[in-house]
Design a protein around this motif. Structure first.
Motif, PDB file in Angstrom:
ATOM      1  N   LYS A  51       0.982  -1.082  -0.063  1.00  0.00           N
ATOM      2  CA  LYS A  51      -0.047  -0.213  -0.168  1.00  0.00           C
ATOM      3  C   LYS A  51       1.122   1.355   0.020  1.00  0.00           C
ATOM      4  CE  LYS A  51      -3.610  -2.290   2.629  1.00  0.00           C
ATOM      5  NZ  LYS A  51      -4.363  -2.536   3.879  1.00  0.00           N
ATOM      6  N   GLU A  52       0.202   2.268  -0.308  1.00  0.00           N
ATOM      7  CA  GLU A  52       1.047   3.664  -0.348  1.00  0.00           C
ATOM      8  C   GLU A  52       1.572   3.929   1.069  1.00  0.00           C
ATOM      9  OE1 GLU A  52      -1.306   6.809  -2.051  1.00  0.00           O
ATOM     10  OE2 GLU A  52      -1.601   5.864  -3.867  1.00  0.00           O
ATOM     11  N   ALA A  53       1.068   3.672   2.134  1.00  0.00           N
ATOM     12  CA  ALA A  53       1.307   3.939   3.278  1.00  0.00           C
ATOM     13  C   ALA A  53       2.984   3.140   3.559  1.00  0.00           C
ATOM     14  CB  ALA A  53       0.459   3.700   4.463  1.00  0.00           C
ATOM     15  N   GLU A  54       2.801   1.990   3.372  1.00  0.00           N
ATOM     16  CA  GLU A  54       3.896   1.122   3.420  1.00  0.00           C
ATOM     17  C   GLU A  54       5.102   1.414   2.470  1.00  0.00           C
ATOM     18  OE1 GLU A  54       1.409  -2.910   4.486  1.00  0.00           O
ATOM     19  OE2 GLU A  54       1.977  -2.538   2.373  1.00  0.00           O
ATOM     20  N   ILE A  55       4.799   1.973   1.275  1.00  0.00           N
ATOM     21  CA  ILE A  55       5.748   2.232   0.413  1.00  0.00           C
ATOM     22  C   ILE A  55       6.553   3.629   0.902  1.00  0.00           C
ATOM     23  CG2 ILE A  55       6.410   3.090  -2.178  1.00  0.00           C
ATOM     24  CD1 ILE A  55       4.139   1.413  -2.852  1.00  0.00           C
ATOM     25  N   ALA A  56       5.591   4.351   1.192  1.00  0.00           N
ATOM     26  CA  ALA A  56       6.087   5.854   2.018  1.00  0.00           C
ATOM     27  C   ALA A  56       6.994   5.807   3.101  1.00  0.00           C
ATOM     28  CB  ALA A  56       4.990   6.852   2.324  1.00  0.00           C
ATOM     29  N   ALA A  57       6.690   4.752   3.809  1.00  0.00           N
ATOM     30  CA  ALA A  57       7.412   4.358   5.058  1.00  0.00           C
ATOM     31  C   ALA A  57       8.742   3.587   4.721  1.00  0.00           C
ATOM     32  CB  ALA A  57       6.572   3.340   5.809  1.00  0.00           C
ATOM     33  N   ALA A  58       8.750   2.807   3.753  1.00  0.00           N
ATOM     34  CA  ALA A  58      10.168   2.187   3.048  1.00  0.00           C
ATOM     35  C   ALA A  58      10.791   3.168   2.490  1.00  0.00           C
ATOM     36  CB  ALA A  58       9.512   1.138   2.094  1.00  0.00           C
TER      37      ALA A  58
END
Length: 171
Positions: A51-58
């Motif tokens: 998800k976008e939130a996970e990608i942003a966190a990465a």
């Protein structure tokens, strides 16, 4: 003060090997630096279904920053997995052409898996094209349905059938 090495590379990197941007540690947030490595990371994470939130966190950024800088990659979310799979198959095929035995075995496995998926798809299409059987009724539902539909093989049943058609014409 930034020290420059012999190859004119910035000498300041963070723990992950990324260049520390100018103004790090000063007032305000430093700008997000986009490079090909980060774009590739976004595409890989999209292909893995993140998800976008996970990608942003990465990446260590916020979701709005992710959408601002990587909108092209996010737009092709549906095709990211197919693009990655196509690239992997192309590289695998190149290794097969070079005579790599392990690549030949791996390509054989992938082709078998694709054939199984195709046969499953064909089976599902065939099942959908066949008319579905009516749902099996329980004892009470079947008795109610039988009571509402008269048996036209008997004189009383024919009379009841005529009566229901006459009532339908009046309504």
């Amino acid at each position: 003060m930034r020290a420059r090495g012999f190859f004119c590379m910035p000498a300041v990197f963070d723990l992950f090997g990324d260049e520390v941007p100018e103004g790090w540690g000063k007032r305000g947030r430093p700008p997000h630096l986009v490079d090909d490595k980060k774009r590739c990371k976004v595409r890989l994470l999209l292909a893995m279904g993140r998800k976008e939130a996970e990608i942003a966190a990465a990446l260590g950024i916020t979701e709005p920053t992710l959408r601002k800088h990587y909108f092209r990659e996010l737009a092709c979310r549906q095709t990211a997995r197919f693009q990655l799979e196509g690239t992997v198959l192309l590289r695998l095929y190149e290794e097969v052409e070079a005579g790599n035995v392990a690549a030949i075995k791996e390509l054989g496995k992938k082709l078998d898996k694709a054939a199984i998926a195709d046969s499953d798809f064909a089976r599902r299409v065939a099942e959908q094209s066949q008319p579905k059987k009516p749902a099996k009724l329980g004892k009470k539902e079947q008795a109610l349905q039988d009571a509402r539909t008269p048996d036209t093989a008997t004189p009383l049943g024919r009379l009841m059938a005529m009566r229901t058609t006459d009532n339908d014409k009046l309504n």
